[in-house]
Design an enzyme around this catalytic site. Sequence first.
Site, short mmCIF file in Angstrom:
data_model
loop_
_atom_site.label_atom_id
_atom_site.label_comp_id
_atom_site.label_asym_id
_atom_site.label_seq_id
_atom_site.Cartn_x
_atom_site.Cartn_y
_atom_site.Cartn_z
N ARG A 138 -0.68 31.05 -3.41
CA ARG A 138 -2.46 30.65 -3.18
C ARG A 138 -3.30 30.57 -4.35
O ARG A 138 -4.53 30.07 -4.02
CB ARG A 138 -2.81 31.42 -1.98
CG ARG A 138 -2.13 31.17 -0.64
CD ARG A 138 -2.67 31.97 0.50
NE ARG A 138 -4.22 31.71 0.79
CZ ARG A 138 -5.01 32.37 1.49
NH1 ARG A 138 -4.82 33.49 1.73
NH2 ARG A 138 -6.30 31.79 1.49
N ASP A 139 -2.91 31.01 -5.61
CA ASP A 139 -3.55 31.02 -6.59
C ASP A 139 -2.84 30.80 -7.87
O ASP A 139 -3.03 31.53 -8.90
CB ASP A 139 -4.23 32.54 -6.79
CG ASP A 139 -5.56 32.38 -7.68
OD1 ASP A 139 -6.19 31.12 -7.56
OD2 ASP A 139 -6.05 33.49 -8.06
#
Length: 206
Positions: free
Chosen positions: A141-142
């Site tokens: 997610r990042d």
Amino acid sequence: MTRSRLQSGDIIGGIYEVISLAGVGATSYVYRCRTWDEGGSNDVAVKVLHEHLRTEAGPRGRFLREARLMKGLSHPNIVRVHDVFELEYVIAYSMDLIEGPCLEQWAQEKNREGAQEQVLGLFMQVLSGIGCTHEAGIIHRDLKPSNIMVDTSSGVPVAKIIDFGIAREKEAGPDEEEFEKIRGTAGYISPDEIRSPDEVCTSSDI
């Protein structure tokens, strides 16, 4: 040991001696530390949750979840976690020390002939590493250049994915806070993450 920042010579978990401060993040410090075994000394990185966050359930839980998720992964393109410490005076985990810059810095320094081929090679390594996380049921997610280290110790650049601070297990689903605040980095966040945390899946990383 109640200081907000550790000092050279401090011992973490009775194992790791702090050598120097290696980096500062929004919720943690990263220290270069040294440990000893039968083969001699070995330098590692130790990530320590900021002191004022140790008693806050949210940051503490996310930090320990990050350590647990990373420790469960084994891949040459994901930084390896060794020990996790949940002590009265420190919440921390140790991991491989990467001798090299992040991908963002590396790319800026490699503005020369042949760099494109090396970047392609690193990109393929990142895909391989993130594929491992997806097979394990984890969404990073990042993903962004500053969360990919480039290990240059062997002379051949090797990508190492780091920072699983907002990673999620696919089966776990979003928590309540994710519906109140978008998590991620504006320049790299996926459209589905912005629409709804319910939509986040492996394609969000890709």
